[in-house]
Design a protein around this motif. Structure first.
Motif, PDB file in Angstrom:
ATOM      1  N   CYS A  95      37.726  48.825  37.875  1.00 46.65           N
ATOM      2  CA  CYS A  95      38.558  47.894  38.647  1.00 46.65           C
ATOM      3  C   CYS A  95      38.097  47.937  40.091  1.00 46.65           C
ATOM      4  N   GLN A  96      37.726  46.782  40.606  1.00 53.98           N
ATOM      5  CA  GLN A  96      37.220  46.685  41.973  1.00 53.98           C
ATOM      6  C   GLN A  96      38.330  46.191  42.897  1.00 53.98           C
ATOM      7  N   PHE A  97      38.521  46.885  44.012  1.00 51.58           N
ATOM      8  CA  PHE A  97      39.563  46.551  44.979  1.00 51.58           C
ATOM      9  C   PHE A  97      38.918  46.069  46.276  1.00 51.58           C
ATOM     10  N   HIS A  98      39.386  44.919  46.742  1.00 50.68           N
ATOM     11  CA  HIS A  98      38.875  44.370  48.003  1.00 50.68           C
ATOM     12  C   HIS A  98      40.061  43.952  48.856  1.00 50.68           C
ATOM     13  N   ALA A  99      40.040  44.335  50.129  1.00 44.45           N
ATOM     14  CA  ALA A  99      41.129  44.029  51.055  1.00 44.45           C
ATOM     15  C   ALA A  99      40.614  43.184  52.204  1.00 44.45           C
ATOM     16  N   SER A 100      41.464  42.268  52.678  1.00 45.87           N
ATOM     17  CA  SER A 100      41.136  41.432  53.829  1.00 45.87           C
ATOM     18  C   SER A 100      41.182  42.276  55.096  1.00 45.87           C
ATOM     19  N   GLU A 101      40.104  42.256  55.867  1.00 44.31           N
ATOM     20  CA  GLU A 101      40.053  43.055  57.093  1.00 44.31           C
ATOM     21  C   GLU A 101      41.042  42.560  58.140  1.00 44.31           C
ATOM     22  N   ASN A 102      41.440  41.300  58.057  1.00 40.75           N
ATOM     23  CA  ASN A 102      42.382  40.759  59.038  1.00 40.75           C
ATOM     24  C   ASN A 102      43.826  41.144  58.741  1.00 40.75           C
TER      25      ASN A 102
ATOM     26  N   SER B 208      45.678  38.862  50.782  1.00 38.19           N
ATOM     27  CA  SER B 208      45.451  40.136  51.449  1.00 38.19           C
ATOM     28  C   SER B 208      44.544  41.061  50.648  1.00 38.19           C
ATOM     29  N   VAL B 209      44.743  41.116  49.331  1.00 38.36           N
ATOM     30  CA  VAL B 209      43.973  42.031  48.494  1.00 38.36           C
ATOM     31  C   VAL B 209      43.547  41.328  47.218  1.00 38.36           C
ATOM     32  N   LYS B 210      42.557  41.941  46.548  1.00 36.67           N
ATOM     33  CA  LYS B 210      42.098  41.481  45.240  1.00 36.67           C
ATOM     34  C   LYS B 210      41.897  42.694  44.338  1.00 36.67           C
ATOM     35  N   TYR B 211      42.361  42.579  43.100  1.00 39.25           N
ATOM     36  CA  TYR B 211      42.105  43.572  42.067  1.00 39.25           C
ATOM     37  C   TYR B 211      41.372  42.853  40.928  1.00 39.25           C
ATOM     38  N   VAL B 212      40.137  43.244  40.679  1.00 37.67           N
ATOM     39  CA  VAL B 212      39.291  42.562  39.699  1.00 37.67           C
ATOM     40  C   VAL B 212      38.791  43.586  38.679  1.00 37.67           C
ATOM     41  N   TYR B 213      39.006  43.275  37.399  1.00 38.86           N
ATOM     42  CA  TYR B 213      38.535  44.141  36.313  1.00 38.86           C
ATOM     43  C   TYR B 213      37.258  43.574  35.699  1.00 38.86           C
TER      44      TYR B 213
ATOM     45  N   GLN C  89      36.064  48.557  46.965  1.00 42.90           N
ATOM     46  CA  GLN C  89      36.054  49.909  46.441  1.00 42.90           C
ATOM     47  C   GLN C  89      36.349  49.899  44.956  1.00 42.90           C
ATOM     48  N   CYS C  90      35.742  50.837  44.250  1.00 39.00           N
ATOM     49  CA  CYS C  90      36.051  51.035  42.834  1.00 39.00           C
ATOM     50  C   CYS C  90      37.212  52.028  42.769  1.00 39.00           C
TER      51      CYS C  90
ATOM     52  N   PRO D   4      46.505  48.814  38.466  1.00 34.68           N
ATOM     53  CA  PRO D   4      47.116  47.592  38.990  1.00 34.68           C
ATOM     54  C   PRO D   4      46.775  46.402  38.099  1.00 34.68           C
ATOM     55  N   PRO D   5      47.509  45.306  38.204  1.00 28.79           N
ATOM     56  CA  PRO D   5      47.160  44.098  37.457  1.00 28.79           C
ATOM     57  C   PRO D   5      46.031  43.339  38.146  1.00 28.79           C
ATOM     58  N   SER D   6      45.402  42.453  37.405  1.00 29.48           N
ATOM     59  CA  SER D   6      44.416  41.556  38.012  1.00 29.48           C
ATOM     60  C   SER D   6      45.134  40.644  39.007  1.00 29.48           C
ATOM     61  N   PHE D   7      44.556  40.513  40.192  1.00 26.68           N
ATOM     62  CA  PHE D   7      45.237  39.736  41.240  1.00 26.68           C
ATOM     63  C   PHE D   7      44.223  39.301  42.281  1.00 26.68           C
TER      64      PHE D   7
END
Length: 387
Positions: free
Chosen positions: A51-58, A131-136, A89-90, A124-127
């Motif tokens: 699961c890859q997590f990405h957050a908005s820097e802003n 602000s954030v992303k959770y990708v499987y 991040q993983c 976490p669920p896929s989203f």
């Protein structure tokens, strides 16, 4: 040249806790110029879910992480790193599983391997939010001898239903219906029971109906009443509500109802203290209702949307957002007589003093059957590469 084909048999949507099964086929395509000397060889192949997590820097301020060891591995093209080259991040990964070592394929020959893995129930669920992303993804790594690793990524969607984690399945299966002539793996039995349990829990939670009545009023008086029969829904359902303006003292000229999600970053991860939350509108109904006694609306919850959830970084909530436009005058002054002839024509006034106000009603949105959600998924059940 070898073609690698990965196929998710049941579709690209799963519940957390279910078993993901993927059939991976390696084929040496047959061409007109193929000879016995054109066999292809692969050193190994491995598969892993992450699961890859990405957050908005802003919007999100994450603490610095020590990724030096991971970066050294990522630079080595002979090391299997499923999330190599991806942003973020993983935050979750399953143990890698080796599919084979030293595979030789003659022209026209193909071999298939089955990969099965239980999806972590506490993830976490896929989203994909603002602000954030959770990708499987399921990543399949293949390597030829003395060649860099090639990665085939299979994206899929994960739905999370709270309550499944603490459920203990009974150990005694004597009372369960079974076929003695069929062999069924224990993992598949548990997976089937998990899906049935989730369906039952969702049905119980969303089938309860109770009349909820709300008085709609502003500083000048009562506008009307709003009625809704439940506040817990599954994605794919319709949110239905009715208005009654017959008992109102203030005439309502127009109303609108929006189905929205509220995405808020937890306080300790906010980029700026007190930063506003993010709203996303999924459906909207607007209607002019002067001299209307009753009215109603129906807003569909998209199957592609994410049910409400909370993680340590972000939370997602659902709500109905109402906006009302009321007259500052009585209902009688909203029409004027436009002709003095025998045929009387009444028309609306050119200018009118109005008041506007809004109201938010929280609702709860849960997942649905993953098979149903697969029909509208943006992900494909089949992915392939050529190496």
């Amino acid at each position: 040249m070898i073609e690698v084909l990965a196929k998710l048999g049941r579709g690209p949507v799963f519940l957390a806790g279910e078993v993901l099964e993927c059939v991976i086929t390696f084929t040496n395509p047959l061409s007109a110029s193929s000879t016995s000397a054109s066999s292809e060889m692969l050193a190994w192949a491995s598969a892993q879910i992450h699961c890859q997590f990405h957050a908005s820097e802003n919007r999100v301020a994450l603490p610095p992480s020590d990724g030096s060891k991971h970066d050294v591995q990522a630079e080595n093209e002979t090391v299997f790193v499923p999330n190599r080259g991806e942003r973020g991040q993983c935050i979750l990964s399953t143990p890698p599983k080796i599919l084979f070592c030293d595979l030789r394929l003659d022209p026209g020959e193909s071999k298939s391997y089955s990969y099965c893995e239980t999806l972590p129930i506490d993830g976490p669920p896929s989203f994909r939010g603002q602000s954030v992303k959770y990708v499987y993804k399921l990543t399949i790594g293949c390597q030829r001898v003395n060649s860099p690793i090639k990665l085939l990524r299979v994206p899929f969607r994960v739905l999370v239903l709270h309550g499944l984690k603490d459920y203990q399945f009974p150990q005694d299966e004597a009372v369960a219906p079974s076929n003695p002539f069929l062999e069924e793996e224990e993992g598949l039995k548990k997976d089937s029971r998990l899906a049935d349990l989730a369906t039952e829990l969702l049905m119980v939670a969303t089938s309860r109906r109770s009349l909820h009545l709300y008085n709609i009023s502003n500083t000048r008086g009562k506008v009307g009443t709003f009625c809704i029969f439940k506040t817990v829904y599954k994605i794919g359902e319709d949110v239905i509500g009715t208005f009654n303006f017959s008992e109102g003292d203030i005439p309502c000229l127009q109303f609108s109802v929006s189905l929205q999600t509220e995405e808020s970053v937890q306080e300790e991860f906010q980029r700026r203290r007190g930063q506003p939350v993010s709203f996303t509108m999924h459906a909207r109904h607007q209607e002019s209702c002067l001299h209307t006694v009753q009215s109603s609306f129906s807003l569909p919850i998209p199957l592609s949307s994410t049910p409400g959830f909370t993680t340590n970084v972000v939370s997602l909530k659902w709500r109905l957002h109402f906006e009302f436009v009321t007259s500052g005058e009585s209902a009688r002054t909203c029409l004027v007589r436009g002709s003095q002839s025998e045929a009387v024509t009444w028309t609306g006034v050119e200018q009118m003093e109005v008041d506007t106000f809004s109201w938010d009603l929280p609702i709860k949105v849960l997942p649905t059957n993953p098979i149903l959600a697969s029909y509208v998924s943006q992900f494909s059940s089949t992915n392939s590469i050529t190496i």
